[in-house]
Enzyme design. Structure first.
Site, short mmCIF file in Angstrom:
data_model
loop_
_atom_site.label_atom_id
_atom_site.label_comp_id
_atom_site.label_asym_id
_atom_site.label_seq_id
_atom_site.Cartn_x
_atom_site.Cartn_y
_atom_site.Cartn_z
N SER A 95 0.87 -1.18 0.00
CA SER A 95 0.00 0.00 0.00
C SER A 95 0.90 1.22 0.00
CB SER A 95 -0.94 0.01 1.22
OG SER A 95 -0.19 0.15 2.42
N LEU A 109 -3.31 1.51 7.09
CA LEU A 109 -3.72 2.62 6.22
C LEU A 109 -3.10 2.54 4.83
CD1 LEU A 109 -3.55 5.67 8.67
CD2 LEU A 109 -5.55 4.28 8.04
N HIS A 120 3.60 -4.95 2.87
CA HIS A 120 3.08 -5.54 4.10
C HIS A 120 3.53 -6.98 4.28
CE1 HIS A 120 0.17 -2.31 5.18
NE2 HIS A 120 0.15 -2.11 3.87
N LEU A 122 5.17 -10.65 2.11
CA LEU A 122 5.59 -11.51 1.01
C LEU A 122 5.56 -12.92 1.55
CD1 LEU A 122 8.82 -11.13 -1.18
CD2 LEU A 122 8.04 -13.33 -0.34
N TYR A 166 16.64 -9.76 2.54
CA TYR A 166 16.26 -8.51 1.88
C TYR A 166 17.47 -7.71 1.43
CZ TYR A 166 11.40 -9.40 3.00
OH TYR A 166 10.14 -9.96 3.06
#
Length: 205
Positions: A95, A109, A120, A122, A166
């Site tokens: 988002s 939000l 948010h 994976l 990451y």
């Protein structure tokens, strides 16, 4: 639902059959591999994969079913699912966020004027793990974000044991995240989306 087939890196991977093989004479209904944005109709499949992936590790899910439907209704263009023969095997849900760092409010939000894409979750289906699917999907997602004119960077928060994963995908650690979930603490990570003019110019975006 947004159509992504104009971007080469999101086009389905098709299997090539030998000249005289039976597969060449018949037309398959479902592509062998397909990448597309998710819709609210995919929410249950998404939640089943997420629940199995996260509850066994942390005891909770980043997004519950109603929150998955919420984001897939508000901003489906910031999601990406990997389907094999019509079955969801991996996904990302994001988002928009409008601040430099994530806060507790970022968990629920979507800020339409934001320029940061908050990833948010994976997750990869348990039968498809240890195959590199997570890093492949994340790479395709980041390439796709470069086609969105409003996206400037991607943000996420993860537990410490996921930081090396990451980092290998090009993210940089920003330090401890302000967000906590129960007793869990997170590292916040960032990946620049802009600043890759050559890749954008040749990506078909």
């Amino acid at each position: 639902m947004p159509v992504l087939s104009t971007s080469p890196f999101l086009q389905p991977a098709r299997l090539r059959c030998p000249q005289n093989s039976p597969g060449r004479q018949r037309r398959h209904t479902l592509p062998a591999s397909e990448f597309r944005c998710l819709s609210p109709e995919d929410a249950i499949s998404v939640f089943e994969i997420e629940r199995e992936a996260f509850i066994s590790v942390s005891g909770d899910c980043p997004l519950h079913l109603d929150e998955i439907r919420h984001f897939l209704t508000l901003c489906p263009e910031l999601s990406l699912g990997w389907f094999e023969e019509g079955r969801l095997v991996a996904f990302i849900i994001g988002s928009l966020w409008d601040q430099d760092r994530l806060s507790q409010a970022a968990l629920t939000l979507h800020k339409p004027r934001g320029t940061a894409v908050h990833i948010h979750v994976l997750a990869v289906h348990r039968a498809c793990r240890q195959q590199g699917k997570g890093s492949i999907l994340l790479w395709r997602y980041l390439q796709y974000l470069r086609c969105l004119p409003f996206a400037r960077r991607a943000l996420l928060m993860c537990e410490d044991f996921l930081v090396p994963f990451y980092e290998k995908c090009g993210f940089q650690a920003l330090g401890p995240c302000q967000v906590t979930v129960g007793a869990l603490a997170f590292t916040e990570m960032q990946h620049a989306v802009r600043g890759h003019a050559f890749m954008r110019r040749n990506s078909g975006c």
